[in-house]
Write a protein that holds these residues in place. Structure first.
Motif, PDB file in Angstrom:
ATOM      1  N   PRO A 136       0.959  -1.103  -0.250  1.00 15.19           N
ATOM      2  CA  PRO A 136      -0.144  -0.278  -0.012  1.00 15.19           C
ATOM      3  C   PRO A 136       0.921   1.798  -0.163  1.00 15.19           C
ATOM      4  O   PRO A 136       2.374   1.387   0.532  1.00 15.19           O
ATOM      5  N   PRO A 137       0.118   2.327  -0.218  1.00 15.94           N
ATOM      6  CA  PRO A 137       1.193   3.918   0.039  1.00 15.94           C
ATOM      7  C   PRO A 137       1.278   4.227   1.212  1.00 15.94           C
ATOM      8  O   PRO A 137       0.288   3.969   2.235  1.00 15.94           O
ATOM      9  N   TYR A 138       2.755   4.292   1.477  1.00 17.24           N
ATOM     10  CA  TYR A 138       3.135   4.500   2.764  1.00 17.24           C
ATOM     11  C   TYR A 138       2.542   5.604   3.740  1.00 17.24           C
ATOM     12  O   TYR A 138       2.464   5.067   4.823  1.00 17.24           O
ATOM     13  N   ASP A 139       1.935   5.943   3.890  1.00 16.06           N
ATOM     14  CA  ASP A 139       1.221   7.667   3.688  1.00 16.06           C
ATOM     15  C   ASP A 139       0.141   6.620   4.159  1.00 16.06           C
ATOM     16  O   ASP A 139      -0.521   7.868   4.734  1.00 16.06           O
ATOM     17  N   ILE A 140      -0.455   6.193   4.056  1.00 17.55           N
ATOM     18  CA  ILE A 140      -1.945   5.875   4.704  1.00 17.55           C
ATOM     19  C   ILE A 140      -1.430   5.040   6.362  1.00 17.55           C
ATOM     20  O   ILE A 140      -0.976   5.058   6.531  1.00 17.55           O
ATOM     21  N   PRO A 141      -3.419   5.040   6.727  1.00 22.50           N
ATOM     22  CA  PRO A 141      -2.925   5.386   8.052  1.00 22.50           C
ATOM     23  C   PRO A 141      -2.926   3.782   8.789  1.00 22.50           C
ATOM     24  O   PRO A 141      -2.445   3.276   8.443  1.00 22.50           O
ATOM     25  N   LEU A 142      -1.550   3.918   9.724  1.00 21.14           N
ATOM     26  CA  LEU A 142      -1.680   2.636  10.331  1.00 21.14           C
ATOM     27  C   LEU A 142      -2.385   1.632  10.567  1.00 21.14           C
ATOM     28  O   LEU A 142      -2.859   0.451  10.284  1.00 21.14           O
ATOM     29  N   GLU A 143      -3.861   1.771  10.571  1.00 20.18           N
ATOM     30  CA  GLU A 143      -5.224   1.851  10.605  1.00 20.18           C
ATOM     31  C   GLU A 143      -5.957   0.813   9.432  1.00 20.18           C
ATOM     32  O   GLU A 143      -5.913  -0.785   9.468  1.00 20.18           O
ATOM     33  N   SER A 144      -5.261   1.278   8.075  1.00 17.62           N
ATOM     34  CA  SER A 144      -5.239   0.549   7.081  1.00 17.62           C
ATOM     35  C   SER A 144      -4.810  -0.733   6.950  1.00 17.62           C
ATOM     36  O   SER A 144      -4.804  -1.512   6.083  1.00 17.62           O
ATOM     37  N   PHE A 145      -3.071   0.199   7.610  1.00 17.31           N
ATOM     38  CA  PHE A 145      -2.366  -1.311   7.470  1.00 17.31           C
ATOM     39  C   PHE A 145      -2.849  -2.645   8.231  1.00 17.31           C
ATOM     40  O   PHE A 145      -2.021  -4.137   7.496  1.00 17.31           O
ATOM     41  N   GLU A 146      -3.478  -2.132   9.086  1.00 14.90           N
ATOM     42  CA  GLU A 146      -3.747  -2.811  10.354  1.00 14.90           C
ATOM     43  C   GLU A 146      -5.054  -3.991   9.457  1.00 14.90           C
ATOM     44  O   GLU A 146      -5.439  -4.969   9.748  1.00 14.90           O
ATOM     45  N   LYS A 147      -5.744  -3.700   8.671  1.00 19.42           N
ATOM     46  CA  LYS A 147      -6.623  -4.034   7.790  1.00 19.42           C
ATOM     47  C   LYS A 147      -6.409  -5.175   6.553  1.00 19.42           C
ATOM     48  O   LYS A 147      -7.260  -6.014   6.890  1.00 19.42           O
ATOM     49  N   ILE A 148      -5.971  -5.043   6.372  1.00 23.05           N
ATOM     50  CA  ILE A 148      -5.339  -6.252   5.545  1.00 23.05           C
ATOM     51  C   ILE A 148      -4.799  -7.206   5.467  1.00 23.05           C
ATOM     52  O   ILE A 148      -5.746  -8.560   5.656  1.00 23.05           O
ATOM     53  N   PRO A 149      -4.329  -7.809   6.872  1.00 22.71           N
ATOM     54  CA  PRO A 149      -4.079  -9.001   7.346  1.00 22.71           C
ATOM     55  C   PRO A 149      -5.207  -9.711   8.156  1.00 22.71           C
ATOM     56  O   PRO A 149      -5.677 -10.345   7.836  1.00 22.71           O
ATOM     57  N   GLU A 150      -6.170  -8.374   8.802  1.00 23.32           N
ATOM     58  CA  GLU A 150      -7.657  -8.682   9.348  1.00 23.32           C
ATOM     59  C   GLU A 150      -7.981  -9.158   8.705  1.00 23.32           C
ATOM     60  O   GLU A 150      -8.832 -10.079   8.514  1.00 23.32           O
ATOM     61  N   LEU A 151      -8.960  -9.096   7.344  1.00 20.04           N
ATOM     62  CA  LEU A 151      -9.956  -9.249   6.461  1.00 20.04           C
ATOM     63  C   LEU A 151      -8.874 -10.264   5.723  1.00 20.04           C
ATOM     64  O   LEU A 151      -9.623 -10.750   5.542  1.00 20.04           O
ATOM     65  N   VAL A 152      -7.655 -10.481   5.361  1.00 17.79           N
ATOM     66  CA  VAL A 152      -6.935 -11.646   5.302  1.00 17.79           C
ATOM     67  C   VAL A 152      -7.990 -12.614   5.707  1.00 17.79           C
ATOM     68  O   VAL A 152      -8.133 -13.695   4.888  1.00 17.79           O
ATOM     69  N   PHE A 153      -7.426 -13.197   6.798  1.00 19.86           N
ATOM     70  CA  PHE A 153      -8.193 -13.735   7.255  1.00 19.86           C
ATOM     71  C   PHE A 153      -8.837 -14.324   8.325  1.00 19.86           C
ATOM     72  O   PHE A 153      -9.766 -15.129   8.478  1.00 19.86           O
ATOM     73  N   LYS A 154      -9.363 -13.273   8.042  1.00 24.87           N
ATOM     74  CA  LYS A 154     -11.253 -13.074   8.393  1.00 24.87           C
ATOM     75  C   LYS A 154     -11.740 -13.954   7.371  1.00 24.87           C
ATOM     76  O   LYS A 154     -12.183 -14.413   7.420  1.00 24.87           O
ATOM     77  N   ASN A 155     -11.727 -13.663   6.163  1.00 25.62           N
ATOM     78  CA  ASN A 155     -11.829 -14.346   5.054  1.00 25.62           C
ATOM     79  C   ASN A 155     -10.968 -15.246   4.538  1.00 25.62           C
ATOM     80  O   ASN A 155     -11.811 -16.129   3.366  1.00 25.62           O
ATOM     81  N   ASP A 156     -10.602 -15.669   5.314  1.00 27.19           N
ATOM     82  CA  ASP A 156     -10.089 -17.269   5.203  1.00 27.19           C
ATOM     83  C   ASP A 156      -9.331 -17.498   3.836  1.00 27.19           C
ATOM     84  O   ASP A 156      -8.999 -18.204   2.687  1.00 27.19           O
ATOM     85  N   LEU A 157      -8.202 -16.044   3.108  1.00 24.30           N
ATOM     86  CA  LEU A 157      -8.107 -15.813   1.964  1.00 24.30           C
ATOM     87  C   LEU A 157      -6.596 -16.393   1.094  1.00 24.30           C
ATOM     88  O   LEU A 157      -6.297 -16.474   0.640  1.00 24.30           O
ATOM     89  N   LEU A 158      -5.969 -17.009   2.110  1.00 18.58           N
ATOM     90  CA  LEU A 158      -5.203 -18.097   2.444  1.00 18.58           C
ATOM     91  C   LEU A 158      -4.274 -19.348   2.038  1.00 18.58           C
ATOM     92  O   LEU A 158      -5.690 -20.153   3.388  1.00 18.58           O
ATOM     93  N   LEU A 159      -4.196 -19.622   0.758  1.00 15.58           N
ATOM     94  CA  LEU A 159      -4.130 -21.611   1.484  1.00 15.58           C
ATOM     95  C   LEU A 159      -2.794 -22.105   2.455  1.00 15.58           C
ATOM     96  O   LEU A 159      -2.650 -21.264   2.606  1.00 15.58           O
ATOM     97  N   GLU A 160      -3.332 -22.780   2.496  1.00 14.12           N
ATOM     98  CA  GLU A 160      -2.153 -23.918   4.223  1.00 14.12           C
ATOM     99  C   GLU A 160      -0.664 -23.460   2.810  1.00 14.12           C
ATOM    100  O   GLU A 160      -0.112 -23.512   2.082  1.00 14.12           O
TER     101      GLU A 160
END
Length: 182
Positions: A118-142
């Motif tokens: 992401p753009p480095y200047d977006i807020p920390l909360e936006s960075f934190e939202k990326i793993p939150e959404l990836v794991f909440k929606n189970d988007l990573l394979l084993e």
């Protein structure tokens, strides 16, 4: 920017100057792919490149044999450049114009590697939202990895599923994995 390895090794690509991007440096990209090369067979990967920008990371995966690559960016000029470059190099990258957070909310597509720059200047909360959404929606394979590139002043080690970080110049790659089921 240049492709470091694979069938297009050494190929230099020049993106239009008006694109709102900050491509991953060749030094950082080379270090990242050395890590991935020791862990994966590139021809077996499914890759999701978020905030894809010029497509720099997607081209590197494709050059090394990855055939299933999706690149997501909100900027139409970036998507057009990825589509044109992918076609010219016969890579078959699927590029989607979308807000990344909206895409992660709706996507059911799982990947082995999810790379987010992401753009480095977006807020920390936006960075934190990326793993939150990836794991909440189970988007990573084993055995998959979520890799977030960010400025060295930022720390994401407090987030769930964080496993390590690597620093290259002014950038850091933070790595996240699915929790071990055992």
């Amino acid at each position: 920017m240049r492709i470091i390895s694979g069938i297009h090794k050494g190929k230099r690509l020049t993106a239009p100057k008006k694109l709102p991007v900050r491509p991953t440096t060749d030094m950082a990209k080379e270090a990242l792919f050395n890590i991935l090369n020791n862990r994966y067979y590139f021809d077996e990967l499914i890759v999701l490149d978020l905030f894809a920008g010029t497509g720099n990371i997607s081209y590197e995966f494709a050059s090394r044999g990855t055939e299933q690559i999706s690149a997501v960016d909100a900027d139409y000029g970036c998507i057009r450049f990825i589509n044109e470059t992918s076609a010219a190099l016969e890579m078959g990258i699927a590029a989607y114009k979308s807000d990344v957070f909206g895409y992660l909310e709706k996507s059911k597509e799982k990947a082995t590697i999810i790379f987010a720059d992401p753009p480095y200047d977006i807020p920390l909360e936006s960075f934190e939202k990326i793993p939150e959404l990836v794991f909440k929606n189970d988007l990573l394979l084993e055995n998959g990895l979520l890799i977030i590139e960010h400025a060295s002043q930022m720390d994401l080690s407090h987030l769930d599923n964080f496993v390590e970080k690597r620093k290259y110049g002014g950038s850091i790659f933070s790595f996240f994995e699915n929790p071990d089921p055992n």
